[in-house]
Design an enzyme around this catalytic site. Structure first.
Site, PDB file in Angstrom:
ATOM      1  N   HIS A 174       1.870   1.834  -4.837  1.00 38.57           N
ATOM      2  CA  HIS A 174       2.967   2.514  -4.147  1.00 38.57           C
ATOM      3  C   HIS A 174       2.635   3.998  -4.199  1.00 38.57           C
ATOM      4  O   HIS A 174       2.579   4.583  -5.289  1.00 38.57           O
ATOM      5  CB  HIS A 174       4.280   2.233  -4.882  1.00 38.57           C
ATOM      6  N   ASP A 298       7.564  -5.903   1.950  1.00 41.81           N
ATOM      7  CA  ASP A 298       8.216  -5.169   0.864  1.00 41.81           C
ATOM      8  C   ASP A 298       9.674  -5.634   0.721  1.00 41.81           C
ATOM      9  O   ASP A 298      10.565  -4.827   0.437  1.00 41.81           O
ATOM     10  CB  ASP A 298       8.137  -3.652   1.098  1.00 41.81           C
TER      11      ASP A 298
HETATM   12  O1  DOR Z   1      12.428   0.595  -1.271  1.00 44.35           O
HETATM   13  C1  DOR Z   1      11.818   0.038  -2.163  1.00 44.35           C
HETATM   14  N1  DOR Z   1      12.427  -0.849  -2.976  1.00 44.35           N
HETATM   15  N2  DOR Z   1      10.537   0.330  -2.372  1.00 44.35           N
HETATM   16  C2  DOR Z   1       9.859  -0.113  -3.434  1.00 44.35           C
HETATM   17  O2  DOR Z   1       8.711   0.186  -3.569  1.00 44.35           O
HETATM   18  C3  DOR Z   1      10.540  -0.925  -4.460  1.00 44.35           C
HETATM   19  C4  DOR Z   1      11.650  -1.649  -3.852  1.00 44.35           C
HETATM   20  C5  DOR Z   1      12.547  -2.343  -4.851  1.00 44.35           C
HETATM   21  O3  DOR Z   1      12.015  -3.013  -5.723  1.00 44.35           O
HETATM   22  O4  DOR Z   1      13.754  -2.230  -4.738  1.00 44.35           O
END
Ligand code: DOR
Length: 442
Positions: A174, A298
């Site tokens: 990330h 994601d």
């Molecule tokens: O928006 C996100 N939520 N980006 C991430 O990299 C992690 C993810 C999460 O696990 O909630």
């Protein structure tokens, strides 16, 4: 059990052809078989397209520890509905997956709960190098170079250098620069405007971290995959590193941009943040010309109650596994890309990036992870129809043309027209890292 799927337009590695496909047990046994073949069951797929099942290499399924948002049963059902037959899950659960023992606990959980095939990354911390060195039964190492949901973060240069130098598993990250994000957040302290999320997690933060990670991979000659690329500038960096580095785009960065905050507010708050319409356009261009290879979701569910908190108390992330294929098929319908390209980005490329054995293609000897799609079917994404435990979608109300209608996992039907076979279990994915990844295979 031998099953014949006949008359589908089949998305083969190089061509789409109307042929029949024979499944024997868990594998594809024949393509275009002799007509007198004896089978136990026949599926007449006239008018439909048969694709390899989608491999989503970036999901957050929240188990253990955050199961009020999602769990492996609900998430894998959502996968089955969405045509996703394999998922690779991220380590920011509670506890985090930072040891081989925790990885194996997750594998055991999935074996008992998941309707589709599964694999789990091991997360890097500043001091779990030994675990990373000896980890196995995993696609690779996930580094949060920039914090997101959870407390996994490796930001110190020395720790990063050692991970790239002293491990052999493929690495993914990330990429949002922590220092930049913190400085921007300090400048915008007190804001309740969610549009500021894209000013805090800005273009510069994404670019600095991606450049830093690419530099590490390049110097240490370490295979590396950039997750959820969100800016056009990052795709330009990737162009110079073919052969070692791969990258991916998510449907939310391809289809939303900063104008959407006005309509959707914190529902489109995610990390990396959404960027401008021009960035989305550049991400599409990068997929089309091969600078980006993979489309993954994601999938990051949070409850609506959590998402409705005022920014910045609202968490980042959107659910997507049950709609990602339909969203991309809708882009095929819109003429933005071809079905073959979608199969490459969502099936073949992730299989190759992560050295997955027997998946990603419709070919003899490959696993019978398959999805039948109806390119003519139009239906609306509705919160009330979502299988994900969080029960909402940022695409609520959107009409999409092109939907998965039937999904098989290792030869077993798990989903058909709204119905699930909840007794089916997926299998642990096998990784053969000696293959050398995307660029070493074709
Ligand atoms: O928006 C996100 N939520 N980006 C991430 O990299 C992690 C993810 C999460 O696990 O909630």
């Amino acid at each position: 059990m031998r099953l014949l799927i006949k008359n589908a337009q089949v998305v083969l590695p190089d061509v789409i052809e109307r042929v029949s496909v024979v499944i024997d047990g868990a594998q594809i046994a024949d393509i275009d078989p002799a007509s007198q073949l004896s089978v136990h069951d026949v599926v007449d797929a006239t008018g439909l397209h048969l694709m390899p099942g989608v491999i989503d290499d970036q999901v957050h399924f929240r188990e253990p520890g955050l199961t009020h948002k999602e769990d492996l049963a609900t998430a894998s059902r959502a996968c089955a509905k969405g045509g996703v037959t394999t998922f690779l899950e991220m380590p920011n659960t509670v506890p985090a997956t930072i040891t081989q023992a925790r990885l194996e606990e997750k594998l055991a959980l999935a074996a008992s709960k998941s309707l589709v095939n599964y694999g789990f990354y091991i997360g890097a911390t500043p001091d779990n190098l030994d675990e990373l060195r000896h980890a196995h039964r995993t696609p690779g190492i996930k580094i949060f170079i920039g914090s997101s949901t959870g407390d996994l973060l490796v930001d110190e240069q020395e720790a990063l250098e050692r991970i790239f130098a002293e491990t052999t598993l493929p690495i993914t990250a990330h990429c949002e620069d922590e220092t930049t994000v913190r400085a921007n957040a300090a400048q915008l302290a007190g804001t309740n405007d969610v549009a500021d999320h894209s000013r805090i997690r800005d273009h510069k933060a994404a670019l600095i971290a991606t450049r830093r990670a690419i530099d590490l991979a390049h110097r240490h000659r370490h295979r590396f995959h950039v997750l959820h690329v969100s800016t056009g500038a990052e795709t330009e960096l990737l162009a110079d590193h073919r052969g070692l580095i791969t990258g991916e785009a998510c449907p939310h960065h391809l289809l939303f941009n900063t104008d959407d905050y006005a309509r959707l507010g914190t529902l489109v708050q995610m990390n990396p943040s959404i960027k401008t319409a021009a960035d989305s356009e550049q991400l599409w261009q990068a997929l089309l010309d091969g600078r980006l290879q993979v489309v993954a979701t994601d999938h990051a569910p949070h409850t609506l109650e959590e998402k409705r908190k005022p920014y910045p108390a609202s968490p980042s992330g959107v659910p997507a596994v049950e709609n990602s294929l339909a969203l991309m098929l809708n882009e095929v319908h819109n003429g933005r890309c071809t079905l073959q390209q979608v199969a490459h980005w969502m099936c073949d490329a992730p299989a190759r990036v992560w050295d997955i054995v027997g998946k990603g293609r419709i070919a003899v000897g490959y696993d019978a992870d398959l999805v039948l799609v109806d390119l003519e079917r139009t239906a609306e994404v509705l919160n009330e129809n979502q299988i994900t435990k969080c029960g909402w979608s940022p695409w609520h109300g959107m009409r999409l043309t092109g939907w998965p209608v039937r999904t098989w996992v290792m030869g077993h039907e798990v989903f058909r027209d709204g119905q699930f076979h909840d007794d089916i279990r997926g299998r642990e994915v096998r990784f053969d890292h000696a293959r050398g990844g995307y660029w070493a295979t074709s």
